[in-house]
Design a protein around this motif. Structure first.
Motif, PDB file in Angstrom:
ATOM      1  N   ASN A 129      16.100  15.110 -61.192  1.00 39.72           N
ATOM      2  CA  ASN A 129      14.757  15.379 -61.712  1.00 39.72           C
ATOM      3  C   ASN A 129      14.826  16.404 -62.835  1.00 39.72           C
ATOM      4  OD1 ASN A 129      13.814  13.670 -59.755  1.00 39.72           O
ATOM      5  ND2 ASN A 129      12.585  15.196 -58.675  1.00 39.72           N
ATOM      6  N   ILE A 131      12.879  19.063 -64.824  1.00 39.21           N
ATOM      7  CA  ILE A 131      11.679  19.895 -64.791  1.00 39.21           C
ATOM      8  C   ILE A 131      11.256  20.286 -66.201  1.00 39.21           C
ATOM      9  CG2 ILE A 131      10.707  22.079 -63.966  1.00 39.21           C
ATOM     10  CD1 ILE A 131      12.657  21.926 -61.624  1.00 39.21           C
ATOM     11  N   GLU A 143      16.254  22.307 -67.310  1.00 34.61           N
ATOM     12  CA  GLU A 143      16.003  22.844 -65.976  1.00 34.61           C
ATOM     13  C   GLU A 143      15.894  21.638 -65.054  1.00 34.61           C
ATOM     14  OE1 GLU A 143      12.910  25.653 -63.395  1.00 34.61           O
ATOM     15  OE2 GLU A 143      12.460  25.137 -65.489  1.00 34.61           O
ATOM     16  N   LEU A 144      16.738  21.594 -64.029  1.00 30.79           N
ATOM     17  CA  LEU A 144      16.884  20.406 -63.196  1.00 30.79           C
ATOM     18  C   LEU A 144      16.588  20.714 -61.732  1.00 30.79           C
ATOM     19  CD1 LEU A 144      20.283  19.183 -64.688  1.00 30.79           C
ATOM     20  CD2 LEU A 144      18.000  18.382 -65.329  1.00 30.79           C
ATOM     21  N   LYS A 145      16.221  19.668 -61.007  1.00 30.34           N
ATOM     22  CA  LYS A 145      16.041  19.770 -59.559  1.00 30.34           C
ATOM     23  C   LYS A 145      16.778  18.615 -58.903  1.00 30.34           C
ATOM     24  CE  LYS A 145      12.544  20.095 -55.892  1.00 30.34           C
ATOM     25  NZ  LYS A 145      11.082  20.112 -55.582  1.00 30.34           N
ATOM     26  N   TYR A 146      17.499  18.933 -57.827  1.00 27.48           N
ATOM     27  CA  TYR A 146      18.217  17.898 -57.094  1.00 27.48           C
ATOM     28  C   TYR A 146      18.308  18.304 -55.633  1.00 27.48           C
ATOM     29  CZ  TYR A 146      22.181  21.117 -57.513  1.00 27.48           C
ATOM     30  OH  TYR A 146      22.989  22.224 -57.451  1.00 27.48           O
ATOM     31  N   TYR A 188      17.531  22.017 -54.670  1.00 32.29           N
ATOM     32  CA  TYR A 188      18.149  23.014 -55.533  1.00 32.29           C
ATOM     33  C   TYR A 188      17.575  22.895 -56.943  1.00 32.29           C
ATOM     34  CZ  TYR A 188      21.844  23.652 -52.013  1.00 32.29           C
ATOM     35  OH  TYR A 188      22.540  23.920 -50.863  1.00 32.29           O
ATOM     36  N   LYS A 189      17.586  24.019 -57.652  1.00 33.93           N
ATOM     37  CA  LYS A 189      17.257  24.024 -59.072  1.00 33.93           C
ATOM     38  C   LYS A 189      18.448  24.584 -59.840  1.00 33.93           C
ATOM     39  CE  LYS A 189      12.205  24.338 -58.941  1.00 33.93           C
ATOM     40  NZ  LYS A 189      11.008  25.107 -59.391  1.00 33.93           N
ATOM     41  N   ASP A 215      15.088   9.629 -62.131  1.00 38.79           N
ATOM     42  CA  ASP A 215      14.761  10.637 -61.131  1.00 38.79           C
ATOM     43  C   ASP A 215      14.762  10.040 -59.723  1.00 38.79           C
ATOM     44  OD1 ASP A 215      12.336   9.312 -60.732  1.00 38.79           O
ATOM     45  OD2 ASP A 215      11.150  10.779 -61.840  1.00 38.79           O
TER      46      ASP A 215
END
Length: 234
Positions: A129, A131, A143-146, A188-189, A215
């Motif tokens: 994902n 962000i 900036e990532l989210k997983y 996590y980011k 995503d």
């Protein structure tokens, strides 16, 4: 006599107020956070400086830890700092800030990877994902989210191998994620920056590119950008 004393008292109040305004311009309780590049230097006693993404220069005066245990010359960093003073003069904006460094975090910074038959599987096709995404000179920042648990994940920005020409524009890039079979139990980011220097095409001063990714809802992310290396290169 009373008038003289009163005048002196008023003058003293203005003098003290003025001094307080100057000295308290930066509060020790205020903190700033930003991205930059860590550089070793012999120009100050602490042996390093931080060039921020907006070209401001942070000069450390003090910190409560040894920064060299965490980062080294050339690292991309996320810093938390308190401004103690600056180099601004009358009618001039500050460009250098004398700071207390509260914390520093090394940010993953890497180049663009050419995808081949040999490395395609190891690069992975797991969702990620996005962000936020933004450019800073030659860096494309995410900036990532997983989701994961205990294994190391790999993030790469890839392109097809081969020489780039003006007709290659927009250069197609893909954000790839390999979770190494990790359990998707903890969110996590992360921040990661990719150097776009490998996209430079001889004879041009800029190149158009497009980034895509997928995503966790199986929806496609896309971002169109222009890398102006004629302006950004020294």
């Amino acid at each position: 006599m009373k008038r003289t004393v009163f005048a002196m008292l008023i003058a003293s109040i203005f003098l003290v107020t003025g001094c307080l305004e100057d000295d308290d311009y930066y509060s020790l309780s205020d903190m700033w956070v930003g991205f930059g590049i860590f550089q070793e230097t012999e120009s100050n006693a602490n042996g390093y400086k931080i060039v921020m993404d907006n070209d401001d220069l942070l000069i450390p005066v003090t910190s409560n830890f040894n920064v060299f245990h965490y980062v080294e010359d050339g690292d991309r960093v996320l810093v938390n700092y308190t401004i103690l003073d600056d180099n601004s003069g009358e009618g001039e904006e500050a460009t250098e800030y004398y700071i207390k460094l509260n914390s520093v975090k090394k940010i993953l910074m890497k180049g663009i990877l050419d995808v081949t038959e040999e490395n395609n599987d190891s690069i992975g096709n797991d969702p990620i994902n996005v962000i936020d995404v933004w450019m800073t000179d030659s860096l494309l920042n995410f900036e990532l989210k997983y989701w994961g648990s205990s294994k190391v994940h790999f993030i790469n920005l890839v392109k097809q191998s081969g020489e780039l020409t003006g007709d290659s524009q927009p250069v197609e890039l893909e954000l790839r994620h390999n979770n190494n079979g990790d359990d998707e139990s903890i969110p996590y980011k992360a921040f990661v920056s990719f150097n776009l220097g490998e996209l430079e095409i001889s004879g041009l001063d800029s190149v158009q590119f497009r980034v895509t990714g997928t995503d966790y809802d199986n929806e496609e992310f896309d971002y169109d950008g222009v890398y102006h290396y004629g302006e950004n290169s020294d």
